[in-house]
Design a protein around this motif. Structure first.
Motif, short mmCIF file in Angstrom:
data_model
loop_
_atom_site.label_atom_id
_atom_site.label_comp_id
_atom_site.label_asym_id
_atom_site.label_seq_id
_atom_site.Cartn_x
_atom_site.Cartn_y
_atom_site.Cartn_z
N HIS A 120 -2.32 51.18 -24.90
CA HIS A 120 -1.00 51.50 -25.23
C HIS A 120 -0.80 53.11 -24.76
O HIS A 120 0.35 53.30 -24.30
CB HIS A 120 -0.66 51.52 -26.75
N ARG A 121 -1.75 53.66 -25.14
CA ARG A 121 -1.70 55.19 -24.72
C ARG A 121 -1.71 55.32 -23.08
O ARG A 121 -0.98 55.96 -22.50
CB ARG A 121 -2.81 56.10 -25.28
N PHE A 171 5.59 47.94 -24.51
CA PHE A 171 6.52 47.57 -25.33
C PHE A 171 5.89 46.68 -26.26
O PHE A 171 6.27 46.51 -27.50
CB PHE A 171 7.57 46.49 -24.56
N CYS A 172 5.17 45.61 -25.82
CA CYS A 172 4.65 44.69 -26.83
C CYS A 172 3.54 45.27 -27.86
O CYS A 172 3.65 44.80 -29.07
CB CYS A 172 3.62 43.67 -25.93
N ALA A 173 2.82 46.18 -27.45
CA ALA A 173 2.18 46.98 -28.21
C ALA A 173 2.80 47.83 -29.20
O ALA A 173 2.25 48.07 -30.44
CB ALA A 173 1.07 47.74 -27.72
N GLY A 174 4.08 48.20 -28.87
CA GLY A 174 4.72 49.13 -29.63
C GLY A 174 5.36 48.14 -30.97
O GLY A 174 5.35 48.61 -31.76
N VAL A 175 5.83 46.99 -30.63
CA VAL A 175 6.40 45.92 -31.37
C VAL A 175 5.09 45.55 -32.51
O VAL A 175 5.48 45.69 -33.66
CB VAL A 175 7.04 44.90 -30.78
N HIS A 183 2.63 47.82 -33.52
CA HIS A 183 2.44 48.84 -34.16
C HIS A 183 3.71 48.95 -35.25
O HIS A 183 3.42 49.36 -36.43
CB HIS A 183 2.41 49.93 -33.42
N LEU A 184 4.98 48.47 -34.68
CA LEU A 184 6.05 48.81 -35.50
C LEU A 184 6.07 47.75 -36.64
O LEU A 184 5.94 47.79 -37.95
CB LEU A 184 7.31 48.53 -35.05
N VAL A 185 5.37 46.41 -36.60
CA VAL A 185 5.13 45.33 -37.53
C VAL A 185 4.28 45.97 -38.33
O VAL A 185 4.28 45.56 -39.83
CB VAL A 185 4.97 43.99 -36.76
N MET A 186 3.08 46.25 -37.93
CA MET A 186 1.86 46.93 -38.63
C MET A 186 2.51 48.05 -39.52
O MET A 186 1.74 48.24 -40.60
CB MET A 186 0.74 47.14 -37.82
N ASP A 187 3.36 48.69 -39.58
CA ASP A 187 3.93 50.01 -40.17
C ASP A 187 4.50 49.30 -41.29
O ASP A 187 4.86 50.16 -42.24
CB ASP A 187 4.91 50.70 -39.13
N THR A 188 4.88 48.32 -40.98
CA THR A 188 5.67 47.43 -42.35
C THR A 188 4.61 46.71 -43.26
O THR A 188 4.96 45.96 -44.07
CB THR A 188 6.73 46.43 -42.05
N HIS A 189 3.42 47.13 -42.99
CA HIS A 189 2.19 46.60 -43.88
C HIS A 189 2.15 45.14 -43.68
O HIS A 189 1.82 44.21 -44.57
CB HIS A 189 2.44 46.92 -45.33
#
Length: 140
Positions: A39-40, A94-98, A100-106
């Motif tokens: 991702h980086r 894009f896919c890794a960002g999605v 990470h966003l889902v994981m941010d919602t626990h």
């Protein structure tokens, strides 16, 4: 009393040691770590190739002659590889960002779910990249 505490059996703890540079090839990263590192890398790739993207955009919309020039640049095999690298960078980011966003919602933080979502990111990214490569190089 202190003698009883001293004589209690100790649990064997796992030995944790630093990894030497020569041992890096033997160390296997989990899929979540691979997705995070990539991702980086994909973010840096998109940033580094931004001048190329803007140049192609300029050539494609300035005039009919510049669009023909753009087609000439884009038809070169090296340019196709750069475009394919950009497609990979965008899709993976894009896919890794999605993810990470889902994981941010626990959601999906446990080890098994994180592994499955990391594998899903890798699979989706490579399927799209392979389809774009087939189209880009004229297979279909």
């Amino acid at each position: 009393m202190s003698e009883a505490v001293r004589e209690a059996p100790r649990k064997q703890r796992r030995e944790i040691r630093n990894i030497h540079v020569t041992e890096l090839m033997n160390y296997r990263q989990p899929f979540s770590a691979i997705v995070s590192i990539m991702h980086r890398v994909s973010g840096f790739l998109m940033f580094a190739l931004l001048p190329f993207i803007l140049y192609l955009l300029q050539e494609s919309i300035r005039s009919e002659i510049s669009f023909a020039h753009f087609q000439g640049i884009a038809s070169h095999p090296f340019a196709k590889l750069v475009i394919l690298a950009l497609v990979w960078g965008y899709m993976h980011h894009f896919c890794a960002g999605v993810r990470h966003l889902v994981m941010d919602t626990h959601v999906g933080l446990d080890k098994d779910s994180a592994r499955k979502s990391a594998i899903a990111v890798l699979v989706i990214t490579w399927v799209v990249v392979i389809l774009v490569a087939l189209k880009l190089f004229g297979v279909f």
